[in-house]
Design a protein around this motif. Sequence first.
Motif, PDB file in Angstrom:
ATOM      1  N   LEU A   1      -2.044  -0.422  -9.649  1.00 40.86           N
ATOM      2  CA  LEU A   1      -1.874   0.875 -10.304  1.00 40.86           C
ATOM      3  C   LEU A   1      -2.224   0.800 -11.786  1.00 40.86           C
ATOM      4  CD1 LEU A   1       1.435   1.843  -8.523  1.00 40.86           C
ATOM      5  CD2 LEU A   1      -0.707   3.123  -8.389  1.00 40.86           C
TER       6      LEU A   1
ATOM      7  N   LEU B   1      -6.841  17.019  -8.147  1.00 37.95           N
ATOM      8  CA  LEU B   1      -7.394  15.692  -8.454  1.00 37.95           C
ATOM      9  C   LEU B   1      -8.158  15.706  -9.768  1.00 37.95           C
ATOM     10  CD1 LEU B   1      -8.531  14.862  -4.841  1.00 37.95           C
ATOM     11  CD2 LEU B   1      -6.885  13.538  -6.164  1.00 37.95           C
TER      12      LEU B   1
ATOM     13  N   PRO C   1     -13.410  13.892  -9.028  1.00 36.76           N
ATOM     14  CA  PRO C   1     -12.914  12.759  -8.235  1.00 36.76           C
ATOM     15  C   PRO C   1     -13.991  12.165  -7.326  1.00 36.76           C
ATOM     16  CG  PRO C   1     -11.998  14.854  -7.441  1.00 36.76           C
ATOM     17  CD  PRO C   1     -12.714  15.139  -8.716  1.00 36.76           C
TER      18      PRO C   1
ATOM     19  N   TRP D   1       0.817  -1.219   0.000  1.00 35.22           N
ATOM     20  CA  TRP D   1       0.000   0.000   0.000  1.00 35.22           C
ATOM     21  C   TRP D   1       0.845   1.261   0.000  1.00 35.22           C
ATOM     22  CZ3 TRP D   1      -4.441   0.006  -1.923  1.00 35.22           C
ATOM     23  CH2 TRP D   1      -5.302  -1.090  -1.792  1.00 35.22           C
TER      24      TRP D   1
ATOM     25  N   ALA E   1      -7.855  11.146  -1.175  1.00 33.12           N
ATOM     26  CA  ALA E   1      -8.797  11.056  -2.289  1.00 33.12           C
ATOM     27  C   ALA E   1      -8.262  10.126  -3.382  1.00 33.12           C
ATOM     28  CB  ALA E   1      -9.069  12.450  -2.858  1.00 33.12           C
ATOM     29  N   LEU E   2      -6.957  10.198  -3.634  1.00 32.52           N
ATOM     30  CA  LEU E   2      -6.376   9.314  -4.659  1.00 32.52           C
ATOM     31  C   LEU E   2      -6.552   7.857  -4.258  1.00 32.52           C
ATOM     32  CD1 LEU E   2      -2.962  10.853  -5.823  1.00 32.52           C
ATOM     33  CD2 LEU E   2      -4.992  10.385  -7.208  1.00 32.52           C
ATOM     34  N   LEU E   3      -6.211   7.550  -2.992  1.00 37.82           N
ATOM     35  CA  LEU E   3      -6.307   6.165  -2.530  1.00 37.82           C
ATOM     36  C   LEU E   3      -7.765   5.714  -2.533  1.00 37.82           C
ATOM     37  CD1 LEU E   3      -4.355   3.984  -1.633  1.00 37.82           C
ATOM     38  CD2 LEU E   3      -4.837   4.611   0.750  1.00 37.82           C
ATOM     39  N   ALA E   4      -8.657   6.616  -2.103  1.00 33.15           N
ATOM     40  CA  ALA E   4     -10.084   6.267  -2.086  1.00 33.15           C
ATOM     41  C   ALA E   4     -10.568   5.990  -3.511  1.00 33.15           C
ATOM     42  CB  ALA E   4     -10.893   7.404  -1.468  1.00 33.15           C
ATOM     43  N   ALA E   5     -10.118   6.831  -4.446  1.00 29.86           N
ATOM     44  CA  ALA E   5     -10.531   6.642  -5.838  1.00 29.86           C
ATOM     45  C   ALA E   5     -10.045   5.294  -6.347  1.00 29.86           C
ATOM     46  CB  ALA E   5      -9.982   7.774  -6.707  1.00 29.86           C
ATOM     47  N   LEU E   6      -8.794   4.953  -6.018  1.00 22.82           N
ATOM     48  CA  LEU E   6      -8.252   3.666  -6.458  1.00 22.82           C
ATOM     49  C   LEU E   6      -9.033   2.515  -5.845  1.00 22.82           C
ATOM     50  CD1 LEU E   6      -4.808   2.397  -7.150  1.00 22.82           C
ATOM     51  CD2 LEU E   6      -5.804   1.458  -5.061  1.00 22.82           C
ATOM     52  N   GLN E   7      -9.299   2.622  -4.539  1.00 20.47           N
ATOM     53  CA  GLN E   7      -9.957   1.504  -3.852  1.00 20.47           C
ATOM     54  C   GLN E   7     -11.420   1.352  -4.259  1.00 20.47           C
ATOM     55  OE1 GLN E   7      -8.879   2.707   0.129  1.00 20.47           O
ATOM     56  NE2 GLN E   7      -7.301   1.120   0.290  1.00 20.47           N
ATOM     57  N   ASP E   8     -12.005   2.447  -4.764  1.00 18.76           N
ATOM     58  CA  ASP E   8     -13.405   2.359  -5.203  1.00 18.76           C
ATOM     59  C   ASP E   8     -13.512   1.959  -6.662  1.00 18.76           C
ATOM     60  OD1 ASP E   8     -13.927   3.108  -2.697  1.00 18.76           O
ATOM     61  OD2 ASP E   8     -14.736   5.107  -3.157  1.00 18.76           O
ATOM     62  N   ASP E   9     -12.391   1.869  -7.350  1.00 23.62           N
ATOM     63  CA  ASP E   9     -12.422   1.454  -8.745  1.00 23.62           C
ATOM     64  C   ASP E   9     -12.836  -0.020  -8.806  1.00 23.62           C
ATOM     65  OD1 ASP E   9     -10.959   2.245 -11.671  1.00 23.62           O
ATOM     66  OD2 ASP E   9     -11.049   0.107 -11.171  1.00 23.62           O
TER      67      ASP E   9
ATOM     68  N   LEU F   1       1.061   6.585  -6.759  1.00 20.78           N
ATOM     69  CA  LEU F   1      -0.083   7.429  -7.129  1.00 20.78           C
ATOM     70  C   LEU F   1       0.298   8.908  -7.026  1.00 20.78           C
ATOM     71  CD1 LEU F   1      -3.323   5.904  -5.546  1.00 20.78           C
ATOM     72  CD2 LEU F   1      -2.835   6.287  -7.965  1.00 20.78           C
ATOM     73  N   LEU F   2       0.928   9.264  -5.899  1.00 19.93           N
ATOM     74  CA  LEU F   2       1.285  10.666  -5.697  1.00 19.93           C
ATOM     75  C   LEU F   2       2.330  11.098  -6.727  1.00 19.93           C
ATOM     76  CD1 LEU F   2       0.456  12.915  -3.783  1.00 19.93           C
ATOM     77  CD2 LEU F   2       2.451  12.379  -2.373  1.00 19.93           C
TER      78      LEU F   2
ATOM     79  N   LYS G   1     -15.599   9.120  -8.287  1.00 20.66           N
ATOM     80  CA  LYS G   1     -14.878   7.843  -8.130  1.00 20.66           C
ATOM     81  C   LYS G   1     -14.763   7.481  -6.654  1.00 20.66           C
ATOM     82  CE  LYS G   1     -11.953   6.155 -11.158  1.00 20.66           C
ATOM     83  NZ  LYS G   1     -10.756   5.782 -11.876  1.00 20.66           N
ATOM     84  N   SER G   2     -14.516   8.501  -5.805  1.00 18.99           N
ATOM     85  CA  SER G   2     -14.274   8.185  -4.392  1.00 18.99           C
ATOM     86  C   SER G   2     -15.576   8.204  -3.598  1.00 18.99           C
ATOM     87  CB  SER G   2     -13.306   9.194  -3.783  1.00 18.99           C
ATOM     88  OG  SER G   2     -13.922  10.470  -3.733  1.00 18.99           O
TER      89      SER G   2
ATOM     90  N   VAL H   1      -5.216  15.176  -0.948  1.00 18.03           N
ATOM     91  CA  VAL H   1      -4.920  14.561  -2.248  1.00 18.03           C
ATOM     92  C   VAL H   1      -4.635  13.067  -2.054  1.00 18.03           C
ATOM     93  CG1 VAL H   1      -3.215  14.455  -4.118  1.00 18.03           C
ATOM     94  CG2 VAL H   1      -4.104  16.672  -3.357  1.00 18.03           C
ATOM     95  N   ASP H   2      -3.791  12.744  -1.064  1.00 15.67           N
ATOM     96  CA  ASP H   2      -3.478  11.335  -0.771  1.00 15.67           C
ATOM     97  C   ASP H   2      -4.744  10.534  -0.529  1.00 15.67           C
ATOM     98  OD1 ASP H   2      -0.732  11.421  -0.979  1.00 15.67           O
ATOM     99  OD2 ASP H   2      -0.428  11.939   1.126  1.00 15.67           O
TER     100      ASP H   2
ATOM    101  N   ALA I   1      -6.950  20.842  -3.302  1.00 15.85           N
ATOM    102  CA  ALA I   1      -6.735  19.407  -3.530  1.00 15.85           C
ATOM    103  C   ALA I   1      -7.656  18.910  -4.643  1.00 15.85           C
ATOM    104  CB  ALA I   1      -6.989  18.634  -2.241  1.00 15.85           C
TER     105      ALA I   1
ATOM    106  N   LEU J   1      -7.205  13.153 -12.529  1.00 19.44           N
ATOM    107  CA  LEU J   1      -8.143  12.076 -12.871  1.00 19.44           C
ATOM    108  C   LEU J   1      -9.034  12.472 -14.041  1.00 19.44           C
ATOM    109  CD1 LEU J   1      -9.129  10.912  -9.267  1.00 19.44           C
ATOM    110  CD2 LEU J   1      -7.471   9.878 -10.833  1.00 19.44           C
TER     111      LEU J   1
ATOM    112  N   PHE K   1      -5.854   0.763 -12.192  1.00 20.75           N
ATOM    113  CA  PHE K   1      -6.496   2.052 -11.899  1.00 20.75           C
ATOM    114  C   PHE K   1      -6.156   3.098 -12.942  1.00 20.75           C
ATOM    115  CE2 PHE K   1      -6.371   6.176  -9.468  1.00 20.75           C
ATOM    116  CZ  PHE K   1      -7.738   6.330  -9.418  1.00 20.75           C
ATOM    117  N   LEU K   2      -4.875   3.243 -13.235  1.00 26.10           N
ATOM    118  CA  LEU K   2      -4.457   4.289 -14.176  1.00 26.10           C
ATOM    119  C   LEU K   2      -4.626   3.823 -15.618  1.00 26.10           C
ATOM    120  CD1 LEU K   2      -1.266   5.565 -12.320  1.00 26.10           C
ATOM    121  CD2 LEU K   2      -3.559   6.576 -12.338  1.00 26.10           C
TER     122      LEU K   2
ATOM    123  N   ASP L   1       0.599   4.203  -2.605  1.00 27.82           N
ATOM    124  CA  ASP L   1       0.543   5.627  -2.235  1.00 27.82           C
ATOM    125  C   ASP L   1       1.614   6.420  -2.970  1.00 27.82           C
ATOM    126  OD1 ASP L   1      -1.579   5.579  -0.481  1.00 27.82           O
ATOM    127  OD2 ASP L   1      -0.328   5.152   1.273  1.00 27.82           O
TER     128      ASP L   1
END
Lengths: 342, 342
Positions: free
Chosen positions: B330, A330, A338, A287, B293-301, A294-295, A341-342, B290-291, A326, A334, B333-334, A291
């Motif tokens: 990744l 995003l 966002p 994870w 939301a990015l992780l949430a977006a990935l996990q909700d994909d 992604l960043l 998606k989230s 940002v962190d 932020a 994206l 997701f991407l 992280d």
Amino acid sequence: MTIQADNEASLTMDIGSLADAVLKGDRRALARAITLVESTRNDHRADANALLQALLPSTGRSIRLGISGVPGVGKSTFIEVLGNHVIDQGHRVAVLTVDPSSAISGGSILGDKTRMELLSRRPEAYIRPSPAGKTLGGVTRRSREALIVCEAAGYDVVIVETVGVGQSETRVADMTDMFMLLLLPGGGDELQGIKRGIMELADLVLINKADDDMAALAKRSAAEYRNALRLLHPRSQHWKVRVQTCSARDGTGIEEAWQQVLQHHAALQEAGELAVRRAGQARDWMWSEVDDALLAALQDDPAVCEQIPLLETAVSEGRLPPVTAARQLLELFLGQNPESKS
Amino acid sequence: MTIQADNEASLTMDIGSLADAVLKGDRRALARAITLVESTRNDHRADANALLQALLPSTGRSIRLGISGVPGVGKSTFIEVLGNHVIDQGHRVAVLTVDPSSAISGGSILGDKTRMELLSRRPEAYIRPSPAGKTLGGVTRRSREALIVCEAAGYDVVIVETVGVGQSETRVADMTDMFMLLLLPGGGDELQGIKRGIMELADLVLINKADDDMAALAKRSAAEYRNALRLLHPRSQHWKVRVQTCSARDGTGIEEAWQQVLQHHAALQEAGELAVRRAGQARDWMWSEVDDALLAALQDDPAVCEQIPLLETAVSEGRLPPVTAARQLLELFLGQNPESKS
């Protein structure tokens, strides 16, 4: 960095035979394998993954030891003396350095070689300097993988060294079984230089340079740290953090420190915590890698890149709510809302 | 949660007039505004950002105080007594709770109201329970925004309370100027329940329940913590962490604690650290948002979702290198080779 250059050239070799050579303990293959997993070249990444996949079944059998302390505490001397002592006990020792500062400057091979001259000359030892890398995430990721490769090459004690002043200690604690903190005799003033929270990562605290007229002071310091640690949350319920003194220069307290490492390893293994911790570390590693990547992907996005300085300034000056900034980043990255998606 | 339901219904009002009402200190408008920034509904987010943007110039003038301690330490009683004391000094006090555990169960309005009955009845006080939210990131994000809204509504002391047992302390320390840790008299055993590193977040440590036959023990504990903290890295070079005793029940040590808050605030302001810290906090807030939301977006994909359990198991069991698993997530997701972006 000519060694690395050589390896870069010869990275095209067959991964299967590279894996076999590593498993046989071939030092050149080991160096080449680590260079491969440390490589930031995209065309190397698939090979690196294939190599790690091939080595994975032969890993996990080493004692993973993290050692930290501020510059001047005598880390190199201590690791050299401890390493030689452990080799004399019949072990094979690999030393990896996680030092983002040196990493940014492209590693410090010569530095590390000369720092641990005796150790580096022994066939049972392998010393690997910090990889060159832009980000701490990158550096620690590749150190984790280098650790795995060293285990596959038959090193049953892997020491991960970090400088104790930066962001890297938690990461190192998260890739090792035991975290050893070296301190100087005295009122703990040098802790001012150590990042907050590091004391509470320690499984073993060693007051080094307990020699000549410092011995008495070191004893007092040890007692003070014992009191302090009583009030801190232990890293494991199966291990009581110890505080000891040693002198890497005189070689005193080294065997006692090693005994603590063995006792700690046995305690965690017996309690079944070692397996659980390593499984958790592997998940966390996955994870944290997600992280970081992604960043990094967001920050490398040209459209995002352009906006970052503007938004950071606006946020710092209180002109823009951080969450609004932020969301702008995003949406740029994206390419959509966002929230959807989230 | 009928109050929130009411507000949800009436969120359609004009943002400009809502902002004006908040700035005038209208309590219903304040409640509505916080409900808006706490709302997870996408169609509310744009309004929330507009509201925050409108309020931002009127924020930043409060003392932001984080208070933490394990359940049973007497946090609510302490905050109630401190809050009343501070109001008697002519201040207006807002209390926000960051408690992911209660957050998951949908907040605890009644709990909090009854917990601080006297305080909640005073017109100069505003008590807001933890928002309902899936993630800690979500909870703390909205608490940060609620803090901003409370400042705009003229509360010059904002207390953010957290339970001291979870992940939330660092986040709370990162949204406040001062972090106060409440402890019980005794050998620090309850620290076993407190997450590692929290001791080192504290700007002020208070040993509560220093009453009746506990008074002497509390004094001894305070001395022990003073020694321990001497060996820890201070949060600010402009502030020496203090350890004091108090009894929220008897109201002793409360004025002394408040004096520490004022001295701390003055010290950081004088050194210019307050402004620098808050600017840094705002930037960090943007990036943690940002962190998250990015992780949430990935996990909700959906594609990613499906793979997570499989990959986590394979990684935990040592069948798959964590970095390989991370790259698979990744790429899903991407929708491409992430290395080509990072």
